[in-house]
Design a protein around this motif. Structure first.
Motif, PDB file in Angstrom:
ATOM      1  N   PHE A 188       0.843  -1.203   0.000  1.00  0.00           N
ATOM      2  CA  PHE A 188       0.000   0.000   0.000  1.00  0.00           C
ATOM      3  C   PHE A 188       0.876   1.250   0.000  1.00  0.00           C
ATOM      4  O   PHE A 188       0.615   2.217  -0.725  1.00  0.00           O
ATOM      5  N   GLY A 189       1.931   1.228   0.810  1.00  0.00           N
ATOM      6  CA  GLY A 189       2.867   2.351   0.834  1.00  0.00           C
ATOM      7  C   GLY A 189       3.538   2.557  -0.498  1.00  0.00           C
ATOM      8  O   GLY A 189       3.745   3.698  -0.934  1.00  0.00           O
ATOM      9  N   MET A 190       3.876   1.451  -1.180  1.00  0.00           N
ATOM     10  CA  MET A 190       4.467   1.574  -2.515  1.00  0.00           C
ATOM     11  C   MET A 190       3.497   2.262  -3.466  1.00  0.00           C
ATOM     12  O   MET A 190       3.884   3.110  -4.271  1.00  0.00           O
ATOM     13  N   GLY A 191       2.208   1.899  -3.362  1.00  0.00           N
ATOM     14  CA  GLY A 191       1.191   2.531  -4.202  1.00  0.00           C
ATOM     15  C   GLY A 191       1.074   4.023  -3.949  1.00  0.00           C
ATOM     16  O   GLY A 191       0.861   4.813  -4.877  1.00  0.00           O
ATOM     17  N   LEU A 192       1.237   4.441  -2.682  1.00  0.00           N
ATOM     18  CA  LEU A 192       1.172   5.873  -2.347  1.00  0.00           C
ATOM     19  C   LEU A 192       2.284   6.677  -3.023  1.00  0.00           C
ATOM     20  O   LEU A 192       2.138   7.870  -3.258  1.00  0.00           O
ATOM     21  N   THR A 193       3.409   6.010  -3.309  1.00  0.00           N
ATOM     22  CA  THR A 193       4.557   6.729  -3.885  1.00  0.00           C
ATOM     23  C   THR A 193       4.622   6.621  -5.398  1.00  0.00           C
ATOM     24  O   THR A 193       5.424   7.313  -6.028  1.00  0.00           O
ATOM     25  N   LEU A 194       3.811   5.729  -6.016  1.00  0.00           N
ATOM     26  CA  LEU A 194       3.870   5.546  -7.465  1.00  0.00           C
ATOM     27  C   LEU A 194       3.164   6.698  -8.187  1.00  0.00           C
ATOM     28  O   LEU A 194       2.081   7.109  -7.806  1.00  0.00           O
ATOM     29  N   LYS A 195       3.802   7.179  -9.230  1.00  0.00           N
ATOM     30  CA  LYS A 195       3.218   8.239 -10.068  1.00  0.00           C
ATOM     31  C   LYS A 195       3.346   7.832 -11.530  1.00  0.00           C
ATOM     32  O   LYS A 195       4.164   6.972 -11.883  1.00  0.00           O
ATOM     33  N   LEU A 196       2.552   8.480 -12.372  1.00  0.00           N
ATOM     34  CA  LEU A 196       2.634   8.178 -13.801  1.00  0.00           C
ATOM     35  C   LEU A 196       4.033   8.464 -14.341  1.00  0.00           C
ATOM     36  O   LEU A 196       4.510   7.797 -15.254  1.00  0.00           O
ATOM     37  N   ASP A 197       4.703   9.472 -13.749  1.00  0.00           N
ATOM     38  CA  ASP A 197       6.063   9.805 -14.187  1.00  0.00           C
ATOM     39  C   ASP A 197       7.026   8.631 -13.996  1.00  0.00           C
ATOM     40  O   ASP A 197       8.027   8.520 -14.699  1.00  0.00           O
ATOM     41  N   ASP A 198       6.714   7.752 -13.037  1.00  0.00           N
ATOM     42  CA  ASP A 198       7.581   6.607 -12.792  1.00  0.00           C
ATOM     43  C   ASP A 198       7.636   5.677 -13.999  1.00  0.00           C
ATOM     44  O   ASP A 198       8.579   4.901 -14.150  1.00  0.00           O
ATOM     45  N   PHE A 199       6.605   5.746 -14.835  1.00  0.00           N
ATOM     46  CA  PHE A 199       6.555   4.867 -16.003  1.00  0.00           C
ATOM     47  C   PHE A 199       7.000   5.581 -17.282  1.00  0.00           C
ATOM     48  O   PHE A 199       6.937   4.999 -18.360  1.00  0.00           O
ATOM     49  N   SER A 200       7.450   6.846 -17.148  1.00  0.00           N
ATOM     50  CA  SER A 200       7.898   7.577 -18.337  1.00  0.00           C
ATOM     51  C   SER A 200       9.108   6.922 -18.970  1.00  0.00           C
ATOM     52  O   SER A 200       9.306   6.984 -20.190  1.00  0.00           O
ATOM     53  N   GLU A 201       9.927   6.245 -18.150  1.00  0.00           N
ATOM     54  CA  GLU A 201      11.110   5.564 -18.680  1.00  0.00           C
ATOM     55  C   GLU A 201      10.707   4.453 -19.651  1.00  0.00           C
ATOM     56  O   GLU A 201      11.431   4.160 -20.602  1.00  0.00           O
ATOM     57  N   VAL A 202       9.525   3.851 -19.425  1.00  0.00           N
ATOM     58  CA  VAL A 202       9.041   2.807 -20.329  1.00  0.00           C
ATOM     59  C   VAL A 202       8.818   3.390 -21.708  1.00  0.00           C
ATOM     60  O   VAL A 202       9.100   2.749 -22.737  1.00  0.00           O
ATOM     61  N   MET A 203       8.311   4.637 -21.763  1.00  0.00           N
ATOM     62  CA  MET A 203       8.057   5.295 -23.045  1.00  0.00           C
ATOM     63  C   MET A 203       9.353   5.773 -23.703  1.00  0.00           C
ATOM     64  O   MET A 203       9.525   5.646 -24.904  1.00  0.00           O
ATOM     65  N   HIS A 204      10.260   6.308 -22.882  1.00  0.00           N
ATOM     66  CA  HIS A 204      11.495   6.867 -23.433  1.00  0.00           C
ATOM     67  C   HIS A 204      12.501   5.799 -23.859  1.00  0.00           C
ATOM     68  O   HIS A 204      13.143   5.925 -24.890  1.00  0.00           O
ATOM     69  N   HIS A 205      12.663   4.764 -23.037  1.00  0.00           N
ATOM     70  CA  HIS A 205      13.635   3.713 -23.339  1.00  0.00           C
ATOM     71  C   HIS A 205      13.008   2.349 -23.081  1.00  0.00           C
ATOM     72  O   HIS A 205      13.432   1.618 -22.175  1.00  0.00           O
ATOM     73  N   PRO A 206      11.986   1.979 -23.860  1.00  0.00           N
ATOM     74  CA  PRO A 206      11.261   0.731 -23.563  1.00  0.00           C
ATOM     75  C   PRO A 206      12.148  -0.507 -23.592  1.00  0.00           C
ATOM     76  O   PRO A 206      11.952  -1.434 -22.816  1.00  0.00           O
ATOM     77  N   TRP A 207      13.140  -0.532 -24.478  1.00  0.00           N
ATOM     78  CA  TRP A 207      13.957  -1.745 -24.587  1.00  0.00           C
ATOM     79  C   TRP A 207      14.835  -1.946 -23.351  1.00  0.00           C
ATOM     80  O   TRP A 207      15.089  -3.080 -22.949  1.00  0.00           O
ATOM     81  N   ARG A 208      15.273  -0.846 -22.721  1.00  0.00           N
ATOM     82  CA  ARG A 208      16.067  -0.985 -21.496  1.00  0.00           C
ATOM     83  C   ARG A 208      15.219  -1.561 -20.362  1.00  0.00           C
ATOM     84  O   ARG A 208      15.675  -2.422 -19.601  1.00  0.00           O
ATOM     85  N   VAL A 209      13.993  -1.067 -20.246  1.00  0.00           N
ATOM     86  CA  VAL A 209      13.098  -1.574 -19.208  1.00  0.00           C
ATOM     87  C   VAL A 209      12.761  -3.038 -19.476  1.00  0.00           C
ATOM     88  O   VAL A 209      12.796  -3.874 -18.567  1.00  0.00           O
ATOM     89  N   ALA A 210      12.446  -3.346 -20.744  1.00  0.00           N
ATOM     90  CA  ALA A 210      12.129  -4.732 -21.117  1.00  0.00           C
ATOM     91  C   ALA A 210      13.310  -5.652 -20.835  1.00  0.00           C
ATOM     92  O   ALA A 210      13.126  -6.779 -20.336  1.00  0.00           O
ATOM     93  N   LEU A 211      14.523  -5.183 -21.121  1.00  0.00           N
ATOM     94  CA  LEU A 211      15.722  -5.978 -20.849  1.00  0.00           C
ATOM     95  C   LEU A 211      15.822  -6.288 -19.355  1.00  0.00           C
ATOM     96  O   LEU A 211      16.093  -7.427 -18.960  1.00  0.00           O
ATOM     97  N   GLY A 212      15.603  -5.283 -18.506  1.00  0.00           N
ATOM     98  CA  GLY A 212      15.675  -5.477 -17.064  1.00  0.00           C
ATOM     99  C   GLY A 212      14.629  -6.448 -16.557  1.00  0.00           C
ATOM    100  O   GLY A 212      14.922  -7.318 -15.732  1.00  0.00           O
ATOM    101  N   VAL A 213      13.401  -6.315 -17.049  1.00  0.00           N
ATOM    102  CA  VAL A 213      12.308  -7.187 -16.605  1.00  0.00           C
ATOM    103  C   VAL A 213      12.555  -8.628 -17.044  1.00  0.00           C
ATOM    104  O   VAL A 213      12.419  -9.575 -16.246  1.00  0.00           O
ATOM    105  N   ILE A 214      12.932  -8.811 -18.314  1.00  0.00           N
ATOM    106  CA  ILE A 214      13.185 -10.170 -18.828  1.00  0.00           C
ATOM    107  C   ILE A 214      14.365 -10.797 -18.098  1.00  0.00           C
ATOM    108  O   ILE A 214      14.305 -11.957 -17.670  1.00  0.00           O
TER     109      ILE A 214
END
Length: 320
Positions: A49-75
């Motif tokens: 719940f605390g993690m949810g309080l700190t999450l913002k849409l900006d946190d996912f901007s990296e997915v839009m800017h460098h999707p392959w880097r994020v995908a590499l990390g997740v995979i």
């Protein structure tokens, strides 16, 4: 209020020491902490719940800017850590419940403190947060699927039951936290300021509960489990770093991948093991929680001192 926020920052920065101290106390005096076992699931929900309080849409901007880097990390996270867990179980011929516990923690999403360690290491914080968030959101599907695939040879695993557990333990509290943040906005800022204190207390209580319940088994095979946990965590850091190097990522991103892949949400592992298997299966998660906060702090200190390479292209210096 400022004093409480300052205390929260101090406790957050010394997380590893508190986990280690209370894990030792729970081992020496299990009767003091054994009653905490009924709080494992609610405490993990509070952390999420605390993690949810700190999450913002900006946190996912990296997915839009460098999707392959994020995908590499997740995979890489969901390949390296489960794969290393399975390999270590085979090499050490671990008993079924311990093997399942090692694989379980290996299949969990990134650790809740990995982004803090990345920040201390001067890594790419935006990439770290994006990987943590996505591995957590994918956990209801990937974590039970990987556990079923890799651990069913040792003990029966129910994909559906674990899927529903992770939805309730992780996704629902995060969604409620995001909704609370959107509705209350600045009114939740004080809560956000004291979240490190709440998170540390919650994780420490989870570790104490698991250690207290399994004290006899830890005394019997704790050194073996600890050796496996240290190897698992270390190979995660190493392979994460060299995955970034293989794909020619700059130093800051390599640091992020190393910490995001090596650190696991061991609180989730302990909660799942306690709910679906046995207290012994939760021991690898508890020991991982103790160890990865110590190793993460040490590694982030080492990373912080690393200087980026400077490559000369024509007449312009390029920092990597």
């Amino acid at each position: 209020m400022r004093a409480l926020a300052a205390l929260s920052r101090f406790v957050g920065n010394t997380f590893a020491y508190w986990v280690l101290l209370y894990a030792v106390l729970a081992f020496l005096f299990p009767s003091w902490f054994i009653g905490l076992r009924i709080l494992i699931v609610p405490l993990l929900g509070l952390v999420m719940f605390g993690m949810g309080l700190t999450l913002k849409l900006d946190d996912f901007s990296e997915v839009m800017h460098h999707p392959w880097r994020v995908a590499l990390g997740v995979i890489a996270h969901f390949v390296i850590m489960p794969g290393m867990a399975w390999l270590l179980c085979q090499l050490f011929h671990l008993p079924p419940e311990i093997a399942l516990g090692v694989i379980l923690v290996g299949c969990c999403p990134s650790g809740t403190s990995s982004s803090v360690m990345t920040w201390l290491a001067k890594g790419d914080l935006a990439l770290s947060v994006a990987i943590s968030a996505l591995t957590t959101l994918l956990a209801p599907l990937l974590t039970p699927a990987l556990i079923w695939l890799l651990a069913a040879a040792w003990l029966p695993v129910s994909f559906l039951e674990m899927f529903w557990s992770i939805l309730q333990l992780v996704i629902l509290p995060i969604v409620l936290g995001v909704i609370a943040q959107r509705l209350l906005r600045e009114r939740v800022q004080f809560v956000v300021d004291v979240l490190p204190l709440v998170s540390v207390i919650s994780i420490v209580m989870i570790v104490c509960a698991v250690v207290a319940v399994s004290q006899a088994k830890i005394a019997e095979s704790g050194l073996l489990i600890m050796a496996v946990v240290i190897l698992h965590n270390s190979f995660g850091y190493l392979l994460g770093y060299y995955t970034g190097k293989l794909f020619k990522l700059p130093l800051a991103q390599r640091k992020s991948l190393s910490l995001e892949i090596g650190m696991q949400n061991s609180g989730l592992g302990a909660a799942l093991a306690s709910a679906h298997f046995s207290p012994l299966a939760a021991v690898p998660s508890a020991l991982f929680s103790v160890w990865h906060n110590i190793s993460g702090a040490l590694l982030s200190t080492y990373f912080r001192k690393m200087e980026p390479e400077v490559m000369v292209a024509e007449d312009k210096p390029v920092v990597r």
